[in-house]
Design a protein around this motif. Sequence first.
Motif, PDB file in Angstrom:
ATOM      1  N   ALA A 268      46.173  22.908  73.554  1.00  0.00           N
ATOM      2  CA  ALA A 268      44.879  23.096  72.909  1.00  0.00           C
ATOM      3  C   ALA A 268      44.006  21.851  73.053  1.00  0.00           C
ATOM      4  CB  ALA A 268      45.078  23.437  71.436  1.00  0.00           C
ATOM      5  N   LEU A 269      44.632  20.674  73.059  1.00  0.00           N
ATOM      6  CA  LEU A 269      43.875  19.436  73.267  1.00  0.00           C
ATOM      7  C   LEU A 269      43.487  19.274  74.729  1.00  0.00           C
ATOM      8  CD1 LEU A 269      45.951  16.939  71.080  1.00  0.00           C
ATOM      9  CD2 LEU A 269      43.851  18.142  70.463  1.00  0.00           C
ATOM     10  N   GLU A 270      44.415  19.599  75.631  1.00  0.00           N
ATOM     11  CA  GLU A 270      44.128  19.426  77.059  1.00  0.00           C
ATOM     12  C   GLU A 270      42.973  20.319  77.493  1.00  0.00           C
ATOM     13  OE1 GLU A 270      46.555  19.008  81.251  1.00  0.00           O
ATOM     14  OE2 GLU A 270      47.290  20.448  79.778  1.00  0.00           O
ATOM     15  N   ARG A 271      42.906  21.541  76.958  1.00  0.00           N
ATOM     16  CA  ARG A 271      41.861  22.459  77.408  1.00  0.00           C
ATOM     17  C   ARG A 271      40.476  22.103  76.857  1.00  0.00           C
ATOM     18  NH1 ARG A 271      43.587  28.070  74.237  1.00  0.00           N
ATOM     19  NH2 ARG A 271      43.207  27.334  72.110  1.00  0.00           N
ATOM     20  N   LEU A 272      40.408  21.101  75.976  1.00  0.00           N
ATOM     21  CA  LEU A 272      39.102  20.590  75.562  1.00  0.00           C
ATOM     22  C   LEU A 272      38.394  19.897  76.722  1.00  0.00           C
ATOM     23  CD1 LEU A 272      39.994  19.040  72.076  1.00  0.00           C
ATOM     24  CD2 LEU A 272      38.669  21.123  72.488  1.00  0.00           C
ATOM     25  N   ASP A 273      39.191  19.481  77.717  1.00  0.00           N
ATOM     26  CA  ASP A 273      38.658  18.878  78.951  1.00  0.00           C
ATOM     27  C   ASP A 273      37.852  17.612  78.646  1.00  0.00           C
ATOM     28  OD1 ASP A 273      38.454  18.791  81.713  1.00  0.00           O
ATOM     29  OD2 ASP A 273      36.589  19.945  81.760  1.00  0.00           O
ATOM     30  N   LEU A 274      38.448  16.741  77.825  1.00  0.00           N
ATOM     31  CA  LEU A 274      37.803  15.476  77.473  1.00  0.00           C
ATOM     32  C   LEU A 274      38.333  14.302  78.288  1.00  0.00           C
ATOM     33  CD1 LEU A 274      37.618  15.958  73.598  1.00  0.00           C
ATOM     34  CD2 LEU A 274      35.736  16.091  75.236  1.00  0.00           C
ATOM     35  N   GLY A 275      39.227  14.586  79.226  1.00  0.00           N
ATOM     36  CA  GLY A 275      39.683  13.544  80.133  1.00  0.00           C
ATOM     37  C   GLY A 275      41.046  12.979  79.782  1.00  0.00           C
ATOM     38  N   ASP A 276      41.693  12.414  80.793  1.00  0.00           N
ATOM     39  CA  ASP A 276      43.040  11.870  80.608  1.00  0.00           C
ATOM     40  C   ASP A 276      43.061  10.668  79.672  1.00  0.00           C
ATOM     41  OD1 ASP A 276      43.910  13.830  82.293  1.00  0.00           O
ATOM     42  OD2 ASP A 276      44.406  12.504  83.976  1.00  0.00           O
ATOM     43  N   ASP A 277      42.067   9.803  79.752  1.00  0.00           N
ATOM     44  CA  ASP A 277      42.044   8.636  78.874  1.00  0.00           C
ATOM     45  C   ASP A 277      41.978   9.063  77.413  1.00  0.00           C
ATOM     46  OD1 ASP A 277      42.171   6.920  81.019  1.00  0.00           O
ATOM     47  OD2 ASP A 277      40.015   6.485  81.052  1.00  0.00           O
TER      48      ASP A 277
END
Length: 294
Positions: A268-277
């Motif tokens: 759910a956090l990854e799909r926010l697409d806010l970047g790896d950092d």
Amino acid sequence: MTDAADHEYVTGLRARLGLPGIIDVHTHFMPEQVLRKVWAYFDSAGPLTGREWPIEYRDEEDVRLKTLRGFGVRAFTSLVYPHKPDMAAWLNEWSADFASRTPDCLHTATFYPEHGAASYVEAAIDAGARIFKSHVQVGHFHPGDPLLNEVWGLLHDTGVPVLIHCGSGPAAGEFTGPGPMIELLRRFPRLRLIIAHMGAPEYTEFLDIAERYDGVYLDTTMNFTDFFEDHDPFPAAERGRLRDFADRILFGSDFPNIPYPYGHALFALERLDLGDDWLRGVCHDNAARLFSIS
């Protein structure tokens, strides 16, 4: 998602991000009789949950520890919280023992507005407590209760973080919401508070509080998952502010009391697409810095 697929996803995410592990600031380990009562409450779909809430990881303690470590979690908490007087000190004794036999658990403690609270909080800090848990909704108390003045003073002066459930989700209480927390922070502006569930559903208001007070953090517990988005969705207009607070957002899961596989919280956090950092900070680095985990 099968257990194998869940583990494969989490392992793959850690590898892609180059993480030494995950730090989960919102996990529950409790005395067995207390945990069974918590599970029974969830099973009854009580008013504080408001809906059906199946427990995904209803296992014995040793199995739950193995499961959490199997996901690569290198540090976690044993969040306990009292719902009545004469309970917190006993819970602190149990948590201290649990931390002594569970080195990857951050020594956790709690408190309740009652006479003597400052004494057992000071004792817990002296014994090495690294995080406190407070639950305004379950405890049904105002954070500014005069019986907690010395407690907040101790926590303010020592800088030990308090993870506090103070938002009005999943069900509002008499003392939940941003108002009481604003009053508290006006009196104790250097408190280190971790707002559970990012303050759901008052997301905007708690982001505003974090903007004003540098010691306020937010944990992602259950946020952005399908389960939460169906009822208390994070406002699209506030997505940009997640980047603004990239160094003060911490991953939390609510393990084992979650109604979906562990990996879904990370997905759910990854799909926010806010970047790896951003993900590295949330899943590990921010908590590592806050708790001085090398």
